[in-house]
Design an enzyme around this catalytic site. Structure first.
Site, PDB file in Angstrom:
ATOM      1  N   HIS A  84       0.817  -1.061  -0.218  1.00 12.50           N
ATOM      2  CA  HIS A  84      -0.008  -0.099  -0.011  1.00 12.50           C
ATOM      3  C   HIS A  84       0.784   0.972   0.084  1.00 12.50           C
ATOM      4  CE1 HIS A  84       0.437  -0.318   4.366  1.00 12.50           C
ATOM      5  NE2 HIS A  84       0.446   1.361   4.588  1.00 12.50           N
ATOM      6  N   ASP A 221       0.938  -7.436   2.491  1.00  8.79           N
ATOM      7  CA  ASP A 221       1.507  -6.284   1.828  1.00  8.79           C
ATOM      8  C   ASP A 221       2.858  -6.115   1.855  1.00  8.79           C
ATOM      9  OD1 ASP A 221       0.832  -3.835   1.765  1.00  8.79           O
ATOM     10  OD2 ASP A 221      -0.576  -2.968   3.714  1.00  8.79           O
ATOM     11  N   SER A 658       3.876   1.899   8.301  1.00  5.23           N
ATOM     12  CA  SER A 658       3.685   1.390   7.368  1.00  5.23           C
ATOM     13  C   SER A 658       5.080   0.818   6.763  1.00  5.23           C
ATOM     14  CB  SER A 658       1.887   1.640   6.295  1.00  5.23           C
ATOM     15  OG  SER A 658       0.996   1.699   7.053  1.00  5.23           O
TER      16      SER A 658
END
Ligand code: ARG
Length: 723
Positions: A84, A221, A658
């Protein structure tokens, strides 16, 4: 569970100081000596001192992508991060016929690696210095807020200019504890970034927005970039002759992963937390600001979806923005939900009261902190009347036409001044970024969608009381007294027909034009920027005035909090501010509700359980077959008799973390953090050790997908695997 707290326990709860409980804390590398014994007790097997030096292992392997974190995993500049975090770059290389988001991508060799989206960068932090004294120099108590703001800004610009000795480095000055201290960050700025491998979105975003912020989770991810530099080894713009960057440090990968209760930690660049806000700021945010932003995000999502058919060219262009809006909207909804159900406000009210009582109880403390705390309260209150308008104006820049016109015009305004007097963001050093942003719009713009976005926001703006609106904006769009949506829509239609700003060359051509070129332009968006400028600057100056005054009051409030905690023997970490931090803890499940235990690992079988064949629960057939056939290879975890897909940890993270590498007690790569559970979202304001959980993709799943689904064994080989 909280509702069962009896009265005496509640009292106990309410007198807790702003103290740090186990695992709470986003620590600056320089603070690690203070928490050495906690780190070792928790299970760190390295000397904690080794973590404080940025240019040593492992800190030297940790990088920022600007908004996400990442790490070097080979000596050839291979970088691992989240899927992402690279959606923009995937989108940039996708067309409706060759949609890499749908198919995934793996470069078989260096020459197949694809340029990342314009403006992509890899930042390696080289040094951090305390520059508080230099930032707070030449200030006097007679200055008004704006003068103070401007002096601080000018001091900051000087520091940055001296630090950026050449084009290879970017420097920034960042505020800690609301301005109690400032640090200068020097980062190597790698500008040639290439996409190496991403799984399909059915793997990399499995579960989509339904599963976002949720556990149990089954998302792969992960993604790989590679850093490139010029033949001389220095950062350079994209060029065929560029070579992979050879970092001085990279992480080793441990393919055996982790087990429940193992020590884990991560270093990364958490964006923003508000753990030390006053009770009234919290109340206002949760009762006014968040409901408004949720509403606005929701309207934007609806108009984007309504104006771009699924799988259309337009939809491909808005994938990244849409994902961001949905993520944010869900975040805010869950946060408000927790706030309404939980005791955050009561706890914060009590903390605030305790702090104030502690200050008032002692004449010395009272004279040091009292007046500033009162002033802070007053400043906060003053601002709360206009913020709806300010939010709407900010959101208007979601329209690329408004955004680029305003930015290009401002550049011309600033360019009339000597470089050192220009507003930050519009100096010589910023030209490249401005250009990259102007380029990026080409791949992220559709006129119908842009127009629809602007329309929704202007309709909201038109409903504001007249005293809050800006006369020039009202005049420009004809929404003064009586306003009709039909006329507004016609006006916008004409603007979009007439503007040439969507043309890449024309847009870029405006960089470097003079102010009079702008003033005589017939382009309707440029005209908007010109005509609304004076009004917008007025607001900007009011904001500077306020920021300047806050920069006096807030640090004193923070000083009081720190002193208060010191009196209880507690170390304080600063709120997240996009700078390098370490957080540590363990692999562990939790109890989200009465009667329910969340296990720390998910398995391949869980992927099948959720599978429906329809996005976001679809998957490549080959993946289903591999699971059916129990093809686990070397990546099986005996405890669960499967390949672990995701796991839970209790690390203190937030957006910006992230892509951070999850490391074991020896600083070996064992996964990537990519999310938090819904119960921990409110942690941005109010940390609760019982519910705060981070979600990680297991390195064994990453390697398994790479090997069996993408035949990316050349990359596995390139990574430094531990036997
Ligand atoms: N919630 C994550 C964060 O803000 C992003 C997760 C992206 N995945 C998704 N399904 N939206 O860091």
């Amino acid at each position: 569970m909280k509702k069962y707290f009896t009265y005496p326990i509640l009292i106990f709860f309410l007198v807790l100081p702003f103290c740090t409980v186990a695992n709470e804390g986003m620590w600056q590398p320089g603070q690690l000596p203070q928490i050495k014994s906690q780190l070792s007790e928790a299970g760190l097997e390295l000397n904690p001192d080794a973590l404080t030096n940025l240019t040593d292992f492992p800190m030297g392997a940790i990088v920022s992508l600007g908004g996400c974190s990442a790490s070097f995993v080979s000596d050839q500049g291979l970088v691992i991060t989240n899927h992402h975090c690279v959606v923009r770059s995937i989108q940039h290389n996708s067309t409706t016929d060759n949609n890499l988001l749908e198919q995934g991508f793996v470069a078989k060799n260096h020459s197949e690696e694809l340029p990342a989206a314009p403006g992509s960068k890899i930042l390696v932090t080289e040094s951090v210095i305390d520059v508080t004294d230099q930032v707070l120099t030449n200030l006097s108590s007679e200055m008004d807020g704006q003068a103070r703001y401007e002096q601080i800004e000018s001091n900051t610009k000087n520091l940055i200019q001296n630090c950026e000795s050449n084009e290879s480095f970017r420097c920034s000055v960042v505020k800690f504890h609301g301005g109690l201290s400032y640090f200068l960050f020097k980062q190597l700025h790698i500008r040639d970034v290439r996409l190496v491998h991403v799984p399909s979105k059915s793997v990399g975003k499995y579960g989509g927005d339904i599963d976002n912020w949720m556990w149990p989770r089954h998302t792969g991810d992960y993604a790989f970039y590679r850093a490139y530099v010029g033949p001389d080894g220095k950062p350079a713009d994209y060029h065929e002759d560029n070579q992979p960057y050879q970092p001085s440090h990279h992480l080793k990968t441990n393919p055996n992963g982790v087990k429940e209760n193992d020590y884990i930690m991560l270093m990364g660049y958490p964006g923003l937390t508000n753990r030390y806000r006053t009770a009234s700021e919290i109340k206002h945010t949760f009762n006014h600001i968040y409901p408004l932003t949720i509403d606005l995000m929701g309207s934007l999502v609806s108009v984007i979806e309504a104006n771009s058919a699924p799988d259309s060219e337009a939809r491909v262009k808005y994938q990244s923005l849409l994902a961001g809006l949905l993520n944010y909207e869900k975040n805010r909804k869950l946060m408000v939900d927790s706030y309404q159900k939980g005791t955050t406000q009561q706890r914060k009210d009590a903390l605030d009261r305790n702090l104030r009582e502690w200050v008032a109880a002692d004449p010395k403390r009272h004279s040091e902190f009292g007046a500033s705390i009162d002033h802070l309260d007053q400043l906060i209150k003053q601002h709360q009347t206009m913020d709806v308008r300010d939010i709407l104006l900010r959101y208007m820049t979601f329209s690329s036409m408004i955004d680029s016109a305003i930015e290009l015009h401002r550049l011309a305004v600033e360019s009339t001044k000597p470089d050192e007097q220009r507003e930050m963001g519009f100096q010589e050093r910023d030209l490249r970024d401005i250009k990259q942003r102007m380029l990026r719009i080409s791949g992220e713009y559709d006129s119908h969608v842009d127009q629809a976005i602007l329309m929704v926001l202007l309709e909201r703006y038109a409903e504001l009381p007249e005293a809050q609106r800006l006369p020039s904006i009202d005049g420009f769009f004809g929404i003064e007294k009586v306003y009709s949506a039909k006329d507004l829509s016609k006006k916008l239609q004409k603007m979009y027909e007439k503007t040439k700003l969507h043309d890449e060359d024309i847009r870029l051509g405006w960089i470097g034009k003079t102010l009079s070129d702008f003033e005589s332009s017939k382009d309707p968006f440029i005209q908007f920027a010109v005509q609304s400028f004076a009004d917008r600057i007025k607001l900007e100056n009011q904001e500077k005035e306020r920021t300047g005054l806050l920069s006096v009051a807030r640090p004193v409030y923070m000083k009081a909090i720190i002193a208060y905690n010191e009196s209880q023997g507690q170390a304080i970490y600063a709120d997240a501010n996009g700078t390098l931090r370490l957080t540590y803890g363990h692999v562990t499940g939790y109890q989200p509700k009465d009667g329910l235990i969340a296990q720390p690992f998910t398995t391949l079988q869980g992927v099948l359980e959720k599978y429906t064949g329809v996005w976001p629960f679809n998957a490549p057939q080959s993946l289903l077959d591999l699971i059916e056939n129990q093809t686990y290879g070397d990546y099986v975890a005996e405890e669960i008799q499967s390949v672990p897909v995701n796991f839970l940890g209790n690390l203190d993270i937030t957006g910006g973390n992230s892509g951070s590498a999850t490391l074991n007690s020896k600083a070996e790569l064992v996964g990537l953090v990519f999310d938090g559970v819904s119960e921990s979202i409110i942690g941005n304001w109010d940390y609760d050790a019982e519910f705060n959980r981070s979600i990680h993709v297991d390195i064994r799943y990453i390697l398994w997908v790479m090997k069996y689904l993408y035949q990316a064994e050349h990359l596995i080989k390139e990574m430094d695997l531990i036997n």
